[in-house]
Design an enzyme around this catalytic site. Structure first.
Site, mmCIF file in Angstrom:
data_model
loop_
_atom_site.group_PDB
_atom_site.id
_atom_site.type_symbol
_atom_site.label_atom_id
_atom_site.label_comp_id
_atom_site.label_asym_id
_atom_site.label_seq_id
_atom_site.Cartn_x
_atom_site.Cartn_y
_atom_site.Cartn_z
ATOM 1 N N GLN A 102 0.843 -1.121 -0.046
ATOM 2 C CA GLN A 102 0.167 0.129 -0.091
ATOM 3 C C GLN A 102 0.915 1.363 -0.040
ATOM 4 O OE1 GLN A 102 -3.199 0.345 0.031
ATOM 5 N NE2 GLN A 102 -4.023 -1.739 -0.076
ATOM 6 N N HIS B 144 8.786 8.130 2.463
ATOM 7 C CA HIS B 144 10.162 7.779 2.519
ATOM 8 C C HIS B 144 10.654 9.369 3.051
ATOM 9 C CE1 HIS B 144 10.359 3.763 1.178
ATOM 10 N NE2 HIS B 144 10.055 4.025 0.043
ATOM 11 N N GLY C 34 8.352 -3.477 0.936
ATOM 12 C CA GLY C 34 7.731 -3.409 -0.099
ATOM 13 C C GLY C 34 8.573 -3.844 -1.325
ATOM 14 N N CYS D 274 0.631 1.574 5.212
ATOM 15 C CA CYS D 274 0.484 0.490 4.628
ATOM 16 C C CYS D 274 -0.843 0.083 4.820
ATOM 17 C CB CYS D 274 1.320 -0.454 5.569
ATOM 18 S SG CYS D 274 3.241 -0.054 5.893
#
Length: 222
Positions: free
Chosen positions: A76, A80, A142, A171
Site C-alpha cells: 500500500q 520515505h 515493499g 501500509c
C-alpha cells in the site's frame, strides 16, 4: 541456510529523489542476466509518498506538499524521507534458490537482528509485512520480483520526522503507530546502523559484500 557465499556489490547513493532511483532499479533488473552480480543500494530519499500496486488512493489522507508516486512494488502507501535507511536488494532469487516468502522473512529478520544489537526486541506481524516494536512499525517492506529477480526493498526508520506518516494510513492501516529506532533507545546516526544492517543481510543471504563507489545511472532516460 545455504553456506555458500556469493559476491554482492554495495552502493551508497546518499540522499536522492525517489523516481530516478526507482527507474534505475528497473533498468538494472531488465538488463541483468544469469551472470550479473547482485547488488544492494542504500539510499536516503527526499520526502515522498509511494503507493504500491495494490495501493488505494483513499489511504493518502492529506499529502500536502509531499509528492505521491504510484509505483510497481507490492503493498500500500508508505512514506520515505530523511533519517530513514532505504535498502534495495537487487538479487537473483532464482540463482539463490530463495522463494519470495522466504526472501521476505530474511529481509525482516535482517532488521530484527539489527535492532537486537541495541537490545531492542522487534517482531513480525502475521499478514502485515514489516517489523514492529510493541505494535508500532519501525521497518516497512515493499518488493517486486521480475523474472526471478528482486527490486524495491525495505525502509528502516532511524531518526526522522514521523509527522508525514500521519498524513496517510501507513501500509493501508488506519491509525497504525510508526516509530523510529532512535525513539526506542537505538542510535540516531544512520552511519551507525548501515554497517550492522548490511552485516545482518549478508548473513541471511550468504553474501560477501564488496563496496562499489560508482553510482548507478540516475538519469531518467528510459
Amino acid at each position: 541456510m545455504d553456506t555458500v557465499t556469493r559476491p554482492c556489490r554495495v552502493r551508497e547513493l546518499g540522499r536522492q529523489p525517489y523516481e530516478p532511483v526507482w527507474r534505475a532499479m528497473q533498468r538494472f533488473t531488465d538488463a541483468r542476466d544469469e551472470d550479473t552480480v547482485d547488488e544492494i543500494w542504500l539510499v536516503e530519499h527526499e520526502p515522498v509518498f509511494t503507493l504500491g500496486q495494490a495501493g488505494k488512493p483513499e489511504h493518502v489522507l492529506m499529502p500536502g506538499d509531499i509528492p505521491v508516486v504510484q509505483v510497481d512494488r507490492g503493498g500500500q502507501v508508505t512514506y520515505h524521507g530523511p533519517g530513514q535507511i532505504v535498502a534495495y536488494p537487487l538479487f537473483d532469487l532464482k540463482r539463490m534458490k530463495v522463494g519470495v516468502r522466504d526472501y521476505v522473512c530474511r529481509i525482516e529478520q535482517s532488521m530484527i537482528d539489527t535492532m537486537a544489537e541495541w537490545n531492542i526486541v522487534a517482531e513480525r506481524r502475521d499478514g502485515a509485512p514489516g517489523v514492529y516494536v510493541a505494535g508500532a512499525k519501525v521497518g516497512a517492506l515493499g518488493i517486486r520480483v521480475r523474472r526471478g529477480c528482486s527490486f524495491h526493498g525495505l525502509a528502516f526508520n532511524i531518526a526522522m520526522d514521523l509527522e508525514p506518516f500521519r498524513r496517510i494510513n501507513p501500509c493501508g492501516y488506519q491509525g497504525l503507530e510508526v516509530v523510529a529506532l532512535a525513539d526506542l533507545g537505538g542510535p540516531s546516526g544512520m552511519d551507525a546502523v548501515k554497517p550492522v544492517l548490511l552485516e545482518k543481510m549478508a548473513a541471511q543471504f550468504g553474501l560477501e559484500l564488496q563496496r562499489e563507489d560508482a553510482l548507478p545511472d540516475l538519469s531518467q532516460a528510459a
